[in-house]
Enzyme design. Structure first.
Site, PDB file in Angstrom:
ATOM      1  N   ALA B  47      38.645  35.407  38.127  1.00  0.00           N
ATOM      2  CA  ALA B  47      38.557  36.860  38.041  1.00  0.00           C
ATOM      3  C   ALA B  47      37.139  37.266  38.409  1.00  0.00           C
ATOM      4  CB  ALA B  47      38.876  37.322  36.630  1.00  0.00           C
ATOM      5  N   THR B  48      37.018  38.414  39.052  1.00  0.00           N
ATOM      6  CA  THR B  48      35.712  38.726  39.638  1.00  0.00           C
ATOM      7  C   THR B  48      35.242  40.148  39.408  1.00  0.00           C
ATOM      8  OG1 THR B  48      36.982  39.071  41.599  1.00  0.00           O
ATOM      9  CG2 THR B  48      35.700  37.066  41.487  1.00  0.00           C
ATOM     10  N   THR B  49      33.978  40.325  39.462  1.00  0.00           N
ATOM     11  CA  THR B  49      33.263  41.593  39.443  1.00  0.00           C
ATOM     12  C   THR B  49      33.506  42.458  38.204  1.00  0.00           C
ATOM     13  OG1 THR B  49      33.483  41.604  41.833  1.00  0.00           O
ATOM     14  CG2 THR B  49      32.524  43.533  40.838  1.00  0.00           C
ATOM     15  N   ASP B  64      37.170  45.248  37.921  1.00  0.00           N
ATOM     16  CA  ASP B  64      38.296  45.433  38.841  1.00  0.00           C
ATOM     17  C   ASP B  64      39.490  44.670  38.281  1.00  0.00           C
ATOM     18  OD1 ASP B  64      37.247  42.825  39.452  1.00  0.00           O
ATOM     19  OD2 ASP B  64      38.567  42.842  41.185  1.00  0.00           O
ATOM     20  N   ALA B 229      37.583  39.050  46.972  1.00  0.00           N
ATOM     21  CA  ALA B 229      38.017  38.668  45.629  1.00  0.00           C
ATOM     22  C   ALA B 229      37.938  39.825  44.643  1.00  0.00           C
ATOM     23  CB  ALA B 229      37.179  37.502  45.125  1.00  0.00           C
TER      24      ALA B 229
END
Lengths: 260, 268
Positions: B47-49, B64, B229
């Site tokens: 999972a990103t950002t 996000d 991503a």
């Protein structure tokens, strides 16, 4: 001395007498349903007697502080571990009481060479949607008394514990003659205070049929409030978080503490 | 379940922490096994950002919704901003499997502490608890699985102040004054937040709630522009970032409807 069955029964009956004597001065605790949940109430001098166990479970307890602490921790550990490994909605008071606490208490009570737990506990669980609130009393010997649930018994919207059987019976009798389940918190506080007073008045008595008269209750309640402090907590249906336990603060209790 | 009573005292003066209790009962992973290292081609879901910054009322945390494994989008409605208790949030970049478990342990730890010790754990204690979980997880990270780089945000009710921390994978905690961002899209996020905080009309800590929400949406869009991503806004399926704020009153989650309105008016 306990190789023979008769001796064992005698030993058990002696320790029952001993424990009952130790618990006989315990301050009564009343738990009752009101329109937004469950109220726990007792009067005490200093020691805390009402505790949070899990999201929807609370406990009131009388007995020896050391034993209370061990039982409280055991209940919290069992509930928290289950809530973590499964889900918080899998934690149930019925299972906590019947599978964890009751067998352990019974074992400690009947092993006559070890020390029994000096404690009498009252648990309550806030009902989920369409469920009744559950009240369970667990004694030092592991015996369990609930507020109903089997057929032919109507549910009762309260649970009480006290130092003696006479006092417990009197409190239950008092609550059966009062309405509180649909009332607000202020009403529940007032009924719970009267219930405590009835329990306190009948502590040293032999069981009897009639309850103390209302004016006697009012007088005794005023006298006791001069010496003791109200301790109260609620499990609230309207709580914003999953945690429903909340200790009532001075602002909410002061009118009742001072009114007398 | 409950041990039959033995003669020896069971409670040590230092209260047992919940993770230790779970470990003792076998409900929590101990050290990684060798098997973990042999799976070199294993693509983990990531999972990103995520980002957080302090604004006038407290602190805003946003993430996000995308979870990826290699170049595959696994899920576009992942929730990376997790409520721990009434006044603290954990946002995660990294492997959700590990992160969600950590959040669960934390949530239960804080409540277990309060219930058993009859007092609230201090904010410093909470910050340290997450650090310890990351440190315990580092064996897995070294073997190539389960890296988590979280942000921890809280409102210190006693001192009426928002507090914000980010962590590295080993568990070092860094308290930040204004903003934090981690995950694959964080470079863009940090650049914008730095710019706004330094040369913008006013420092981030003076921004009003509604403006702060717009900024959070804008920076996440910017991050998604260059980073595959990071999931942007999917208007057709009404997928918006998760935005939560912590103020003195507690945690508020912005409803999707509100986000849709703000997005339409001021972002999209």
């Amino acid at each position: 001395m306990i190789e023979e069955p008769y001796r064992w029964v005698e030993a058990i009956s002696n320790r029952r007498e001993y424990i009952e004597h130790q618990l006989a001065t315990g301050s009564p605790i009343a738990a009752l349903t009101y329109n937004d949940g469950i109220l726990f109430l007792t009067l005490s001098r200093e020691r805390q007697k009402i505790f949070e166990i899990y999201d929807r479970i609370a406990m009131g307890v009388i007995g020896h502080p050391g034993d209370i602490e061990r039982l409280r921790m055991a209940a919290i550990e069992v509930a928290s571990t289950e809530g973590f490994t499964r889900s918080t909605s899998d934690v149930s008071l019925r299972r906590l009481a019947t599978y964890s606490l009751s067998p352990a208490l019974k074992t400690a009570f009947e092993q006559v060479y070890g020390a029994p737990y000096l404690a009498r506990m009252l648990f309550a669980e806030l009902g989920r949607k369409n469920e009744r609130n559950l009240f369970i009393r667990i004694d030092y010997d592991g015996s369990i008394h609930t507020n109903g649930g089997s057929h032919l018994r109507t549910f009762e919207d309260f649970g009480v514990i006290s130092g003696t059987t006479a006092s417990t019976n009197a409190m239950e009798k008092f609550l059966r003659t009062h309405n509180f389940a649909d009332g607000d918190l202020a009403n529940a506080l007032s009924v719970a205070l009267d219930t405590w007073t009835v329990g306190n008045l009948t502590l040293g008595e032999e069981p009897r049929e009639e309850l103390p008269a209302p004016d006697q209750i009012a007088k005794h309640r005023a006298e006791q409030l001069a010496n003791f402090v109200i301790e109260a907590a609620v499990l609230e249906q309207s709580a914003r978080l999953p945690i429903t336990y909340r200790v009532l603060g001075n602002a909410e209790l002061e009118p009742f503490q001072r009114q007398n | 379940m409950m041990e039959a009573r033995a003669g020896e005292p069971q409670r040590t003066p230092m209260p047992e922490d919940f993770a230790a209790l779970l470990r003792r009962q076998g409900h929590f992973p101990n050290l990684p096994t060798q098997a973990a290292a042999s799976q070199t081609n294993f693509l983990q879901t990531q999972a990103t950002t995520i980002l957080a910054f302090k604004f006038a009322d407290g602190v805003l945390v946003a993430g996000d919704r995308r979870a990826t494994a290699g170049n595959v989008v696994v899920y576009d409605r992942a929730d990376k901003v997790l409520e721990i208790d009434a006044h603290s949030l954990m946002a995660i970049a990294g492997v959700p499997a590990t992160a969600w478990e950590m959040a669960r342990v934390l949530e239960h730890s804080f409540q277990f502490y309060r219930r058993s010790q009859l007092q609230e754990m201090s904010l410093d204690g909470k910050v340290r608890a997450l650090s310890k979980l990351l440190r315990d997880n580092f064996g897995f990270v070294m073997q190539g699985v389960g890296i988590v780089v979280p942000i921890f945000a809280a409102y210190d009710v006693g001192n009426s102040a928002a507090r914000l921390y980010f962590y590295d994978a080993m568990g070092a905690q860094f308290e930040v004054a204004d903003y934090a961002a981690t995950g694959s899209g964080s470079a863009a996020v940090r650049s914008i937040l730095y710019y706004e905080n330094t040369w913008g009309k006013k420092p981030l800590q003076k921004w009003k709630h509604d403006d702060a929400v717009v900024l959070a949406l804008q920076v996440l869009e910017t991050a998604a522009e260059a980073d595959t991503a990071t999931g942007g806004v999917d208007k057709r399926r009404a997928t918006f970032p998760i935005i939560k704020t912590i103020t003195e009153a507690g945690i508020t989650t912005l409803p999707e409807k509100t986000l849709a309105k703000i997005y339409k008016k001021q972002v999209g």
